[in-house]
Design a protein around this motif. Structure first.
Motif, PDB file in Angstrom:
ATOM      1  N   MET A   1      82.687-141.267  17.002  1.00  0.00           N
ATOM      2  CA  MET A   1      84.035-141.551  17.072  1.00  0.00           C
ATOM      3  C   MET A   1      84.745-140.248  16.530  1.00  0.00           C
ATOM      4  O   MET A   1      85.777-139.961  17.185  1.00  0.00           O
ATOM      5  CB  MET A   1      84.338-142.718  15.822  1.00  0.00           C
ATOM      6  N   ALA A   2      84.257-139.585  15.752  1.00  0.00           N
ATOM      7  CA  ALA A   2      85.109-138.129  15.247  1.00  0.00           C
ATOM      8  C   ALA A   2      84.957-137.257  16.525  1.00  0.00           C
ATOM      9  O   ALA A   2      85.939-136.513  16.705  1.00  0.00           O
ATOM     10  CB  ALA A   2      84.157-137.573  13.999  1.00  0.00           C
ATOM     11  N   LEU A   3      84.051-137.171  17.510  1.00  0.00           N
ATOM     12  CA  LEU A   3      83.851-136.398  18.553  1.00  0.00           C
ATOM     13  C   LEU A   3      85.301-136.501  19.258  1.00  0.00           C
ATOM     14  O   LEU A   3      85.530-135.767  19.830  1.00  0.00           O
ATOM     15  CB  LEU A   3      82.531-136.466  19.077  1.00  0.00           C
ATOM     16  N   LEU A   4      85.479-138.000  19.499  1.00  0.00           N
ATOM     17  CA  LEU A   4      86.464-138.383  20.328  1.00  0.00           C
ATOM     18  C   LEU A   4      87.842-137.807  19.811  1.00  0.00           C
ATOM     19  O   LEU A   4      88.596-137.164  20.736  1.00  0.00           O
ATOM     20  CB  LEU A   4      86.652-139.782  20.549  1.00  0.00           C
ATOM     21  N   VAL A   5      87.996-137.874  18.677  1.00  0.00           N
ATOM     22  CA  VAL A   5      89.103-137.485  17.650  1.00  0.00           C
ATOM     23  C   VAL A   5      89.335-135.985  17.994  1.00  0.00           C
ATOM     24  O   VAL A   5      90.402-135.371  18.423  1.00  0.00           O
ATOM     25  CB  VAL A   5      89.150-137.976  16.386  1.00  0.00           C
ATOM     26  N   LYS A   6      88.173-135.309  17.821  1.00  0.00           N
ATOM     27  CA  LYS A   6      88.185-133.892  17.958  1.00  0.00           C
ATOM     28  C   LYS A   6      88.579-133.282  19.239  1.00  0.00           C
ATOM     29  O   LYS A   6      89.421-132.457  19.428  1.00  0.00           O
ATOM     30  CB  LYS A   6      86.818-133.242  17.412  1.00  0.00           C
ATOM     31  N   GLY A   7      88.046-133.911  20.223  1.00  0.00           N
ATOM     32  CA  GLY A   7      88.029-133.698  21.532  1.00  0.00           C
ATOM     33  C   GLY A   7      89.479-133.760  22.024  1.00  0.00           C
ATOM     34  O   GLY A   7      90.224-133.033  22.691  1.00  0.00           O
ATOM     35  N   ARG A   8      90.136-134.952  21.566  1.00  0.00           N
ATOM     36  CA  ARG A   8      91.640-135.140  22.086  1.00  0.00           C
ATOM     37  C   ARG A   8      92.351-134.067  21.416  1.00  0.00           C
ATOM     38  O   ARG A   8      93.381-133.531  22.127  1.00  0.00           O
ATOM     39  CB  ARG A   8      92.001-136.543  21.572  1.00  0.00           C
ATOM     40  N   ALA A   9      92.153-133.827  20.212  1.00  0.00           N
ATOM     41  CA  ALA A   9      93.203-132.659  19.558  1.00  0.00           C
ATOM     42  C   ALA A   9      92.888-131.273  19.919  1.00  0.00           C
ATOM     43  O   ALA A   9      93.891-130.663  20.334  1.00  0.00           O
ATOM     44  CB  ALA A   9      92.699-132.569  18.056  1.00  0.00           C
ATOM     45  N   LEU A  10      91.623-130.995  20.428  1.00  0.00           N
ATOM     46  CA  LEU A  10      91.275-129.614  20.925  1.00  0.00           C
ATOM     47  C   LEU A  10      91.734-129.442  22.483  1.00  0.00           C
ATOM     48  O   LEU A  10      92.107-128.476  22.913  1.00  0.00           O
ATOM     49  CB  LEU A  10      89.887-129.319  21.054  1.00  0.00           C
ATOM     50  N   ARG A  12      94.453-130.222  23.951  1.00  0.00           N
ATOM     51  CA  ARG A  12      95.821-129.614  23.974  1.00  0.00           C
ATOM     52  C   ARG A  12      95.747-127.999  24.038  1.00  0.00           C
ATOM     53  O   ARG A  12      96.707-127.445  24.532  1.00  0.00           O
ATOM     54  CB  ARG A  12      96.842-130.153  23.104  1.00  0.00           C
ATOM     55  N   PHE A  13      94.824-127.458  23.662  1.00  0.00           N
ATOM     56  CA  PHE A  13      94.590-125.972  23.367  1.00  0.00           C
ATOM     57  C   PHE A  13      93.635-125.189  24.369  1.00  0.00           C
ATOM     58  O   PHE A  13      93.575-123.888  24.413  1.00  0.00           O
ATOM     59  CB  PHE A  13      94.471-125.730  21.924  1.00  0.00           C
ATOM     60  N   VAL A  14      92.728-125.911  24.848  1.00  0.00           N
ATOM     61  CA  VAL A  14      91.732-125.371  25.760  1.00  0.00           C
ATOM     62  C   VAL A  14      91.679-126.026  27.039  1.00  0.00           C
ATOM     63  O   VAL A  14      92.192-127.124  27.170  1.00  0.00           O
ATOM     64  CB  VAL A  14      90.176-125.545  25.159  1.00  0.00           C
ATOM     65  N   ARG A  15      91.051-125.476  28.176  1.00  0.00           N
ATOM     66  CA  ARG A  15      90.902-125.931  29.403  1.00  0.00           C
ATOM     67  C   ARG A  15      89.873-127.203  29.594  1.00  0.00           C
ATOM     68  O   ARG A  15      90.142-128.042  30.322  1.00  0.00           O
ATOM     69  CB  ARG A  15      90.474-125.051  30.525  1.00  0.00           C
ATOM     70  N   ARG A  16      89.082-127.332  28.903  1.00  0.00           N
ATOM     71  CA  ARG A  16      88.074-128.318  28.902  1.00  0.00           C
ATOM     72  C   ARG A  16      88.722-129.568  28.573  1.00  0.00           C
ATOM     73  O   ARG A  16      89.360-129.608  27.686  1.00  0.00           O
ATOM     74  CB  ARG A  16      86.850-128.087  28.200  1.00  0.00           C
ATOM     75  N   ARG A  17      88.421-130.665  29.012  1.00  0.00           N
ATOM     76  CA  ARG A  17      88.751-131.970  28.728  1.00  0.00           C
ATOM     77  C   ARG A  17      87.524-132.870  28.625  1.00  0.00           C
ATOM     78  O   ARG A  17      86.570-132.640  29.148  1.00  0.00           O
ATOM     79  CB  ARG A  17      89.633-132.700  29.782  1.00  0.00           C
TER      80      ARG A  17
END
Length: 75
Positions: A1-10, A12-17
């Protein structure tokens, strides 16, 4: 779950989704998967197995140790 939250937050700042894929199991797909496993064409990735009496330890392993494959509970 933490990975999902971190991925969503990042995202906005990186090209990868971060893309989350989910599938609803149905009888036809499960039957096809069963045939592949039984024939040996597909091998499930199992990280660890735990007996039913050690379910709390299995859950702890999932939360803390970051399992690399499926954790299986046996009867």
């Amino acid at each position: 779950m933490a990975l999902l939250v971190k991925g969503r937050a990042l995202s906005r700042f990186v090209r990868r989704r971060l893309l989350v894929l989910t599938a609803a199991p149905d009888r036809k797909n499960l039957a096809a998967l069963r045939k592949l496993v039984e024939s040996g064409r597909v091998t499930p990735a199992v990280d660890r197995t735990y007996p039913l009496r050690e379910v709390p330890e299995a859950i702890r392993y999932l939360e803390v140790e970051h399992a690399r494959a499926k954790v299986v509970i046996t009867v």
